[in-house]
Design an enzyme around this catalytic site. Sequence first.
Site, PDB file in Angstrom:
ATOM      1  N   ILE A 128       0.622  -0.805  -0.543  1.00  0.00           N
ATOM      2  CA  ILE A 128       0.232   0.142   0.071  1.00  0.00           C
ATOM      3  C   ILE A 128       0.523   1.681  -0.407  1.00  0.00           C
ATOM      4  CG2 ILE A 128      -1.657   1.262   0.774  1.00  0.00           C
ATOM      5  CD1 ILE A 128      -2.919  -1.349   2.899  1.00  0.00           C
TER       6      ILE A 128
ATOM      7  N   TYR B  70      -2.780  -7.490  16.574  1.00  0.00           N
ATOM      8  CA  TYR B  70      -2.583  -6.907  15.363  1.00  0.00           C
ATOM      9  C   TYR B  70      -4.264  -6.374  15.377  1.00  0.00           C
ATOM     10  CZ  TYR B  70      -2.384  -5.467  10.794  1.00  0.00           C
ATOM     11  OH  TYR B  70      -2.858  -4.222   9.904  1.00  0.00           O
TER      12      TYR B  70
ATOM     13  N   LYS C 290      -4.344  -2.063  15.429  1.00  0.00           N
ATOM     14  CA  LYS C 290      -5.411  -1.161  14.516  1.00  0.00           C
ATOM     15  C   LYS C 290      -6.161  -0.120  15.089  1.00  0.00           C
ATOM     16  CE  LYS C 290      -2.671  -1.325  10.854  1.00  0.00           C
ATOM     17  NZ  LYS C 290      -1.570  -0.539  10.599  1.00  0.00           N
TER      18      LYS C 290
ATOM     19  N   THR D  23      -0.645  -7.671  -1.512  1.00  0.00           N
ATOM     20  CA  THR D  23       0.630  -7.269  -1.207  1.00  0.00           C
ATOM     21  C   THR D  23       1.068  -8.780  -0.616  1.00  0.00           C
ATOM     22  OG1 THR D  23       0.083  -7.018   1.418  1.00  0.00           O
ATOM     23  CG2 THR D  23      -0.585  -4.671  -0.581  1.00  0.00           C
TER      24      THR D  23
END
Length: 280
Positions: free
Chosen positions: A38, A173, A177, A208
Amino acid sequence: MSTGTGQRGPTLGARRAVPPGDSVLRGRALITGGTSGIGLSFAHALAARGCDLVLVARDAARLDKTAEQLRWRYGVDVETLRADLADRGDVAAVAARLEDADNPVEVLVNNAGRGVHVRLLDADTTEHESALDLMVRAVLVLGGAAGRAMRARGHGVIINVSSVAGLIPMGMYSAIKSWVRTYSESLALELAGTGVRVTTLLPGWVRTEFHERAGIRASSIPGALWLEADDVVAECLQDVEKGRLRSVPSKRFAVLAFLAEHGPRPAVRRVTAQLSRSRR
């Protein structure tokens, strides 16, 4: 301790594009994690708009190669700043670049991140602490440095990359976030009326290198849920121009994000538990 060092190179390639006169995406943009995924898509999209760039990443060779390609393709100036944002000294160097009044940064993209491989109950918290330094402390320090400098000038843009994962309980994670989302909206409130815009990007699954590095079984995720990084960034930048505080690219993830945030929590936890098991 490693120290980030800035490097400028000659501008090559064709004449750069000229952004619309009323665009808030102008000037110089600093992108963390700007050589892949990104972050690289942000670099291409902003360079295509005529923005000069400051790319921040750990791999010096990859930084130099990416910078050269961007200069040649878009004719913009590209600085490189090698830094490990889990290292406090390197974060301080990047913050100093953001506060440089002689070469102002008009757009900050807080994008650098990685997956977290360990469980919350693991006795060794080293990976958790490193992830907090990279995706919480660095975002806090860099967002603050950029916000102060931009507020003094009366304009600027800060984009903080969170995740739809921050809306569900899926380990460290997700917790990180979730913090990024709340921090970003809080920063937007502090900067309201100053001319500085803050947008939180909440992408879903994006094609990605991230998932391979994180050890996630991508094959367990339905193909229809995958997004392309360039599309995610294009939609985010449109939302920035519109002054939106939150950007959730694609209608399908906008719906899923709404359900994750507003649906019954027991149901959200059950679905999340199933999803977690399928990825192991």
